[in-house]
Design a protein around this motif. Sequence first.
Motif, short mmCIF file in Angstrom:
data_model
loop_
_atom_site.label_atom_id
_atom_site.label_comp_id
_atom_site.label_asym_id
_atom_site.label_seq_id
_atom_site.Cartn_x
_atom_site.Cartn_y
_atom_site.Cartn_z
N ILE A 69 45.86 40.35 42.87
CA ILE A 69 44.60 40.71 42.20
C ILE A 69 43.56 39.61 42.40
CG2 ILE A 69 45.55 42.30 40.46
CD1 ILE A 69 45.26 39.94 38.41
N THR A 70 44.05 38.41 42.77
CA THR A 70 43.11 37.32 43.06
C THR A 70 42.31 37.60 44.33
OG1 THR A 70 44.60 35.82 41.93
CG2 THR A 70 42.95 34.79 43.31
N GLY A 71 42.75 38.56 45.12
CA GLY A 71 41.92 39.01 46.24
C GLY A 71 40.71 39.79 45.75
N LYS A 72 40.77 40.28 44.52
CA LYS A 72 39.71 41.17 44.02
C LYS A 72 38.88 40.51 42.92
CE LYS A 72 42.42 45.39 44.75
NZ LYS A 72 42.96 46.57 44.07
N ALA A 73 39.57 39.87 41.98
CA ALA A 73 38.87 39.26 40.85
C ALA A 73 38.88 37.75 41.04
CB ALA A 73 39.60 39.62 39.55
N PRO A 74 37.81 37.07 40.63
CA PRO A 74 37.79 35.62 40.84
C PRO A 74 38.84 34.90 40.01
CG PRO A 74 35.84 36.36 39.62
CD PRO A 74 36.60 37.58 39.98
N LEU A 75 39.36 33.81 40.54
CA LEU A 75 40.25 32.93 39.79
C LEU A 75 39.76 31.51 40.02
CD1 LEU A 75 42.75 32.77 37.96
CD2 LEU A 75 44.16 32.60 40.01
N TYR A 76 39.42 30.88 38.91
CA TYR A 76 38.77 29.56 38.90
C TYR A 76 39.45 28.57 39.85
CZ TYR A 76 36.45 25.63 36.56
OH TYR A 76 35.69 24.54 36.27
N ASN A 77 38.69 27.94 40.73
CA ASN A 77 39.16 26.87 41.63
C ASN A 77 40.21 27.34 42.65
OD1 ASN A 77 37.57 24.76 40.80
ND2 ASN A 77 39.05 23.94 39.34
N LYS B 274 43.96 36.44 50.30
CA LYS B 274 44.48 37.71 49.77
C LYS B 274 43.49 38.86 49.99
CE LYS B 274 48.53 36.31 48.43
NZ LYS B 274 49.74 36.77 49.14
N MET B 275 42.18 38.56 49.94
CA MET B 275 41.20 39.60 50.29
C MET B 275 41.36 39.96 51.76
SD MET B 275 39.01 41.28 48.52
CE MET B 275 38.31 42.81 49.08
N GLY B 276 41.68 38.94 52.57
CA GLY B 276 41.94 39.19 54.00
C GLY B 276 43.11 40.13 54.19
N VAL B 277 44.14 39.98 53.37
CA VAL B 277 45.31 40.86 53.47
C VAL B 277 44.90 42.32 53.21
CG1 VAL B 277 47.51 41.48 52.34
CG2 VAL B 277 47.02 39.09 52.91
N ILE B 278 43.99 42.52 52.27
CA ILE B 278 43.54 43.88 51.97
C ILE B 278 42.77 44.45 53.18
CG2 ILE B 278 42.03 45.26 50.47
CD1 ILE B 278 42.84 43.31 48.17
N VAL C 9 50.66 51.84 56.05
CA VAL C 9 50.45 50.43 55.72
C VAL C 9 49.75 50.34 54.37
CG1 VAL C 9 49.55 48.21 56.55
CG2 VAL C 9 50.06 50.03 58.20
N ASN C 10 50.38 49.69 53.42
CA ASN C 10 49.78 49.54 52.10
C ASN C 10 49.90 48.10 51.63
OD1 ASN C 10 49.02 52.35 51.13
ND2 ASN C 10 51.13 52.68 51.82
N ALA C 11 49.06 47.76 50.67
CA ALA C 11 49.14 46.43 50.04
C ALA C 11 49.44 46.60 48.56
CB ALA C 11 47.82 45.67 50.22
N ILE C 12 50.12 45.62 48.01
CA ILE C 12 50.32 45.56 46.56
C ILE C 12 49.61 44.30 46.06
CG2 ILE C 12 52.01 45.27 44.69
CD1 ILE C 12 54.00 46.82 46.40
N CYS C 13 48.89 44.46 44.96
CA CYS C 13 48.20 43.32 44.35
C CYS C 13 48.85 43.02 43.01
CB CYS C 13 46.72 43.65 44.14
SG CYS C 13 45.85 44.03 45.66
N PRO C 14 49.81 42.09 43.01
CA PRO C 14 50.41 41.73 41.71
C PRO C 14 49.41 40.95 40.86
CG PRO C 14 51.83 41.05 43.56
CD PRO C 14 50.48 41.38 44.12
N ALA D 71 49.85 44.84 35.15
CA ALA D 71 49.84 45.14 33.71
C ALA D 71 48.41 45.51 33.27
CB ALA D 71 50.40 43.98 32.89
N GLY D 72 47.66 46.11 34.21
CA GLY D 72 46.33 46.60 33.88
C GLY D 72 45.23 45.56 33.89
N ARG D 73 45.54 44.35 34.35
CA ARG D 73 44.51 43.29 34.30
C ARG D 73 43.33 43.60 35.20
NH1 ARG D 73 46.69 37.36 35.05
NH2 ARG D 73 44.49 36.79 35.00
N VAL D 74 43.60 44.24 36.34
CA VAL D 74 42.52 44.65 37.25
C VAL D 74 42.66 46.15 37.45
CG1 VAL D 74 41.75 44.52 39.66
CG2 VAL D 74 42.19 42.42 38.39
N MET D 75 41.53 46.86 37.42
CA MET D 75 41.57 48.33 37.46
C MET D 75 40.77 48.88 38.64
SD MET D 75 41.39 49.35 33.47
CE MET D 75 42.49 48.64 32.25
N TYR D 76 40.53 48.08 39.66
CA TYR D 76 39.78 48.56 40.82
C TYR D 76 40.40 48.02 42.08
CZ TYR D 76 37.87 43.89 40.05
OH TYR D 76 37.74 42.53 39.83
#
Length: 260
Positions: free
Chosen positions: A144-152, A160-164, A181-186, A255-260
């Motif tokens: 999910i860090t490929g999608k939502a920012p994570l500080y530093n 991870k965005m590259g993997v997508i 071909v699919n990706a999973i974003c834990p 666990a629903g932290r990212v929904m997009y």
Amino acid sequence: MDLQDTRAVVTGGSRGIGEAICLELASRGVEIAIADIDEDGMADTVDRIETETDSTAEWYYVDLADPDLVDERTDEILDDLGGVEILVNNSGIMGPTAPLEDVTVEEWDQMMHVNLRGQFLMCRAMLPTMKDAGFGRIVNIASITGKAPLYNRAPYATSKMGVIGLTRTLADEVGEDGINVNAICPGSVEGPRIQRVFEKQAEARDVPYEQVEEEAKAESPIGQLVQPEDVAGVVAFLCTSDADRITGQDLNVSAGRVMY
Ligand SMILES: NC(=O)c1ccc[n+]([C@@H]2O[C@H](COP(=O)([O-])OP(=O)(O)OC[C@H]3O[C@@H](n4cnc5c(N)ncnc54)[C@H](O)[C@@H]3O)[C@@H](O)[C@H]2O)c1
């Protein structure tokens, strides 16, 4: 597809999420080749597969940062397995937790080499065999860090965005060859790795460890972290015939932290 008697190559199967993926696939009758740099960890996973399931497994020393070694060892893996239906690109490193201006070129390159170029190399090695068979299932572990920012954490997020991006374009490229071909974003997956991430976040922000962990849980609508087995179950699902018409997706197991 019933997974019984299929063959899978799983990177990073020595511990954590990769170990759970190996055990889940093996429990469904998949023969496993583990590619990783942690020889003791791989040997332990092979032992667990052979004692806890009816399947078999072998491990191979593969440093994903070394393209020649990847080519050499993947040839060996394909010779030993005699073919491959499933590739799970799970290996990944955490890289630096630091403001972008403090990240070195070496740290940036190592991150991209393992987390992103490594997935390209593994896909490139497995695709000819899958194309010949007219069938393949590739699952790339992003975050999910490929999608939502994570500080530093800019280098990790970028990889991870590259993997997508790799997942979407490759899915388009090989769909007509019978390869999905699919990706999973834990999200944050419980275990030693996320403890290290939380520790570094706490240090960087000068707040207690417990606060970082509680904040991560609080971002989930169900107030929980993810378990390695949650990710493993979705990997297996994506390899079954129930997922035949799912390709090019990035599925959040967060666990629903990212929904997009
Ligand atoms: N743990 C989490 O919260 C979380 C969240 C989102 C995404 N992910 C991703 O899930 C995957 C697995 O994470 P994990 O928590 O099990 O991590 P982990 O650190 O426990 O395991 C990573 C695996 O990658 C292997 N590896 C490291 N460098 C390698 C290299 N150069 N060549 C080959 N293998 C190498 C390690 O030996 C290990 O087996 C990673 O891609 C990670 O980025 C994890």
